[in-house]
Design a protein around this motif. Structure first.
Motif, PDB file in Angstrom:
ATOM      1  N   LYS A 161       0.822  -1.207   0.000  1.00 37.06           N
ATOM      2  CA  LYS A 161       0.000   0.000   0.000  1.00 37.06           C
ATOM      3  C   LYS A 161       0.856   1.258   0.000  1.00 37.06           C
ATOM      4  O   LYS A 161       0.557   2.232  -0.693  1.00 37.06           O
ATOM      5  N   LYS A 162       1.945   1.243   0.758  1.00 40.21           N
ATOM      6  CA  LYS A 162       2.794   2.435   0.870  1.00 40.21           C
ATOM      7  C   LYS A 162       3.568   2.716  -0.413  1.00 40.21           C
ATOM      8  O   LYS A 162       4.108   3.808  -0.590  1.00 40.21           O
ATOM      9  N   ASP A 163       3.644   1.724  -1.319  1.00 40.79           N
ATOM     10  CA  ASP A 163       4.352   1.910  -2.588  1.00 40.79           C
ATOM     11  C   ASP A 163       3.426   2.356  -3.714  1.00 40.79           C
ATOM     12  O   ASP A 163       3.878   2.567  -4.839  1.00 40.79           O
ATOM     13  N   MET A 164       2.146   2.487  -3.409  1.00 42.57           N
ATOM     14  CA  MET A 164       1.190   2.888  -4.432  1.00 42.57           C
ATOM     15  C   MET A 164       1.367   4.359  -4.787  1.00 42.57           C
ATOM     16  O   MET A 164       1.575   5.202  -3.918  1.00 42.57           O
ATOM     17  N   VAL A 165       1.285   4.668  -6.078  1.00 37.13           N
ATOM     18  CA  VAL A 165       1.395   6.039  -6.568  1.00 37.13           C
ATOM     19  C   VAL A 165      -0.001   6.504  -6.988  1.00 37.13           C
ATOM     20  O   VAL A 165      -0.701   5.790  -7.716  1.00 37.13           O
ATOM     21  N   ILE A 166      -0.410   7.663  -6.523  1.00 36.65           N
ATOM     22  CA  ILE A 166      -1.701   8.237  -6.916  1.00 36.65           C
ATOM     23  C   ILE A 166      -1.413   9.391  -7.866  1.00 36.65           C
ATOM     24  O   ILE A 166      -0.955  10.453  -7.467  1.00 36.65           O
ATOM     25  N   SER A 167      -1.675   9.147  -9.146  1.00 37.16           N
ATOM     26  CA  SER A 167      -1.364  10.127 -10.186  1.00 37.16           C
ATOM     27  C   SER A 167      -2.644  10.556 -10.893  1.00 37.16           C
ATOM     28  O   SER A 167      -3.317   9.726 -11.513  1.00 37.16           O
ATOM     29  N   GLY A 168      -2.985  11.823 -10.767  1.00 36.48           N
ATOM     30  CA  GLY A 168      -4.214  12.312 -11.377  1.00 36.48           C
ATOM     31  C   GLY A 168      -5.455  11.638 -10.832  1.00 36.48           C
ATOM     32  O   GLY A 168      -6.443  11.482 -11.544  1.00 36.48           O
ATOM     33  N   GLY A 169      -5.407  11.203  -9.575  1.00 36.55           N
ATOM     34  CA  GLY A 169      -6.536  10.525  -8.950  1.00 36.55           C
ATOM     35  C   GLY A 169      -6.613   9.041  -9.232  1.00 36.55           C
ATOM     36  O   GLY A 169      -7.511   8.353  -8.729  1.00 36.55           O
ATOM     37  N   GLU A 170      -5.681   8.516 -10.012  1.00 34.74           N
ATOM     38  CA  GLU A 170      -5.664   7.091 -10.352  1.00 34.74           C
ATOM     39  C   GLU A 170      -4.612   6.358  -9.520  1.00 34.74           C
ATOM     40  O   GLU A 170      -3.515   6.865  -9.311  1.00 34.74           O
ATOM     41  N   ASN A 171      -4.968   5.160  -9.062  1.00 35.69           N
ATOM     42  CA  ASN A 171      -4.036   4.346  -8.284  1.00 35.69           C
ATOM     43  C   ASN A 171      -3.140   3.531  -9.223  1.00 35.69           C
ATOM     44  O   ASN A 171      -3.631   2.809 -10.092  1.00 35.69           O
ATOM     45  N   ILE A 172      -1.830   3.659  -9.027  1.00 32.84           N
ATOM     46  CA  ILE A 172      -0.864   2.914  -9.827  1.00 32.84           C
ATOM     47  C   ILE A 172       0.021   2.111  -8.875  1.00 32.84           C
ATOM     48  O   ILE A 172       0.633   2.674  -7.961  1.00 32.84           O
ATOM     49  N   TYR A 173       0.077   0.805  -9.105  1.00 31.19           N
ATOM     50  CA  TYR A 173       0.883  -0.069  -8.259  1.00 31.19           C
ATOM     51  C   TYR A 173       2.239  -0.295  -8.917  1.00 31.19           C
ATOM     52  O   TYR A 173       2.332  -0.884  -9.999  1.00 31.19           O
ATOM     53  N   CYS A 174       3.284   0.171  -8.247  1.00 34.17           N
ATOM     54  CA  CYS A 174       4.634   0.115  -8.826  1.00 34.17           C
ATOM     55  C   CYS A 174       5.061  -1.304  -9.179  1.00 34.17           C
ATOM     56  O   CYS A 174       5.693  -1.529 -10.216  1.00 34.17           O
ATOM     57  N   ALA A 175       4.719  -2.261  -8.325  1.00 41.68           N
ATOM     58  CA  ALA A 175       5.170  -3.640  -8.542  1.00 41.68           C
ATOM     59  C   ALA A 175       4.636  -4.208  -9.852  1.00 41.68           C
ATOM     60  O   ALA A 175       5.349  -4.918 -10.564  1.00 41.68           O
ATOM     61  N   GLU A 176       3.364  -3.921 -10.195  1.00 37.61           N
ATOM     62  CA  GLU A 176       2.826  -4.486 -11.431  1.00 37.61           C
ATOM     63  C   GLU A 176       3.439  -3.824 -12.653  1.00 37.61           C
ATOM     64  O   GLU A 176       3.638  -4.469 -13.686  1.00 37.61           O
ATOM     65  N   VAL A 177       3.767  -2.534 -12.554  1.00 39.58           N
ATOM     66  CA  VAL A 177       4.447  -1.850 -13.653  1.00 39.58           C
ATOM     67  C   VAL A 177       5.847  -2.438 -13.834  1.00 39.58           C
ATOM     68  O   VAL A 177       6.301  -2.682 -14.955  1.00 39.58           O
ATOM     69  N   GLU A 178       6.537  -2.687 -12.721  1.00 43.79           N
ATOM     70  CA  GLU A 178       7.875  -3.289 -12.784  1.00 43.79           C
ATOM     71  C   GLU A 178       7.831  -4.674 -13.409  1.00 43.79           C
ATOM     72  O   GLU A 178       8.722  -5.049 -14.175  1.00 43.79           O
ATOM     73  N   ARG A 179       6.787  -5.448 -13.098  1.00 41.04           N
ATOM     74  CA  ARG A 179       6.685  -6.804 -13.661  1.00 41.04           C
ATOM     75  C   ARG A 179       6.515  -6.759 -15.181  1.00 41.04           C
ATOM     76  O   ARG A 179       7.120  -7.554 -15.903  1.00 41.04           O
TER      77      ARG A 179
END
Length: 219
Positions: free
Chosen positions: A131-149
Motif C-alpha cells: 500500500k505504501k508503494d502505491m502512486v496516486i497520479s491524477g486521482g488514479e491508483n498505480i501499483y509500482c510492482a505491477e508496472v515493474e513486472r
C-alpha cells in the motif's frame, strides 16, 4: 535458502519427491523439483499456500487461504484493495503502542496487512503491491510492482524500478529507472498501456548501464 536446498542429501540421492519453498534457483538446477509457495506476515503468521501442482498452473498467485485464516479485501469483489485477515494466530497488538495498534487492528479482530491484492473466483490470492508503494497520479491508483513486472518481462530489460515523485499537476508522477538495451520509451509506454492501462505508463524514464544498487537519487 537456495544454497541450503541445493546441498540437501535428498537431492544427492535423486529424491523425486523433494519439495522446495525457496526461489527459482533450485528449479534451474533440478528441473524435477517440486515447488511450494507460502505467504506469511510477521504479525499474522502463515496466511496462504500454493501447492506444487497449483504452482505450475498459477505461478503468480500467493496461494489459497489456509483453513484457520479469515481473509477479505477492502474493495468490491474481484478488484484490488488492502488485504485484511484475522484468526487465532493473529497478534494482540504492538507493545505499548496503542495508537499504532488501533490503526491496523479493528475491534472485530481484522488486521490490515498493508498488502494490496485481490482474490479470484477460484479463491487464489494475488498480491499486487504494498500500500505504501502505491502512486496516486491524477486521482488514479498505480501499483509500482505491477508496472515493474510488465517492464521487467520485456526483451532487453535487465532490471527495472518504478516509483512516484511529486508533480504539481498530477500530485504524483510515475517514474521508472531501467537497465536495458535496445528498448525505447515508446515501446515501454505501449507495453504498459496494452498489458495494464495507458495511465499506468511511466511519465518519465531514466536509463542506466549498470545495475540499480544502493541508494538512487532522482532530482
Amino acid at each position: 535458502m537456495g544454497q541450503i536446498c541445493l546441498q540437501s542429501p535428498a537431492l544427492e540421492q535423486g529424491d523425486r519427491h523433494f519439495r522446495c519453498i525457496c526461489s527459482t534457483r533450485c528449479e534451474r538446477h533440478v528441473p524435477s523439483v517440486y515447488r511450494n509457495r507460502l505467504w506469511a506476515d510477521g504479525n499474522v503468521g502463515s496466511v496462504a499456500s500454493l501447492s506444487a501442482k497449483d504452482f505450475i498452473r498459477n505461478r503468480t498467485s500467493a496461494g489459497r487461504v489456509l483453513s484457520l485464516v479469515d481473509l477479505k479485501v477492502d474493495a468490491p469483489p474481484g478488484e484490488a484493495g488492502e488485504i485484511m485477515v484475522r484468526g487465532p494466530m493473529l497478534m494482540k497488538g504492538y507493545w505499548n503502542r496503542t495508537e499504532d495498534t488501533a490503526a491496523v487492528l479493528s475491534a472485530e479482530g481484522w488486521f490490515r496487512t498493508g498488502d494490496i491484492g485481490r482474490v479470484d473466483e477460484e479463491g487464489y490470492v494475488f498480491i499486487v503491491d504494498r500500500k505504501k508503494d502505491m502512486v496516486i497520479s491524477g486521482g488514479e491508483n498505480i501499483y509500482c510492482a505491477e508496472v515493474e513486472r510488465v517492464i521487467g518481462a520485456m526483451a532487453g530489460v535487465h532490471e527495472c524500478a518504478a516509483f512516484g515523485i511529486t508533480d504539481e499537476r498530477l500530485g504524483e508522477l510515475l517514474v521508472t529507472v531501467a537497465v536495458a538495451s535496445g528498448v525505447s520509451e515508446d515501446a515501454i509506454k505501449s507495453e504498459v498501456g496494452e498489458k495494464l492501462a495507458r495511465y499506468k505508463a511511466p511519465g518519465k524514464w531514466f536509463w542506466r548501464v549498470s545495475p540499480c544498487r544502493g541508494t538512487l537519487w532522482v532530482r
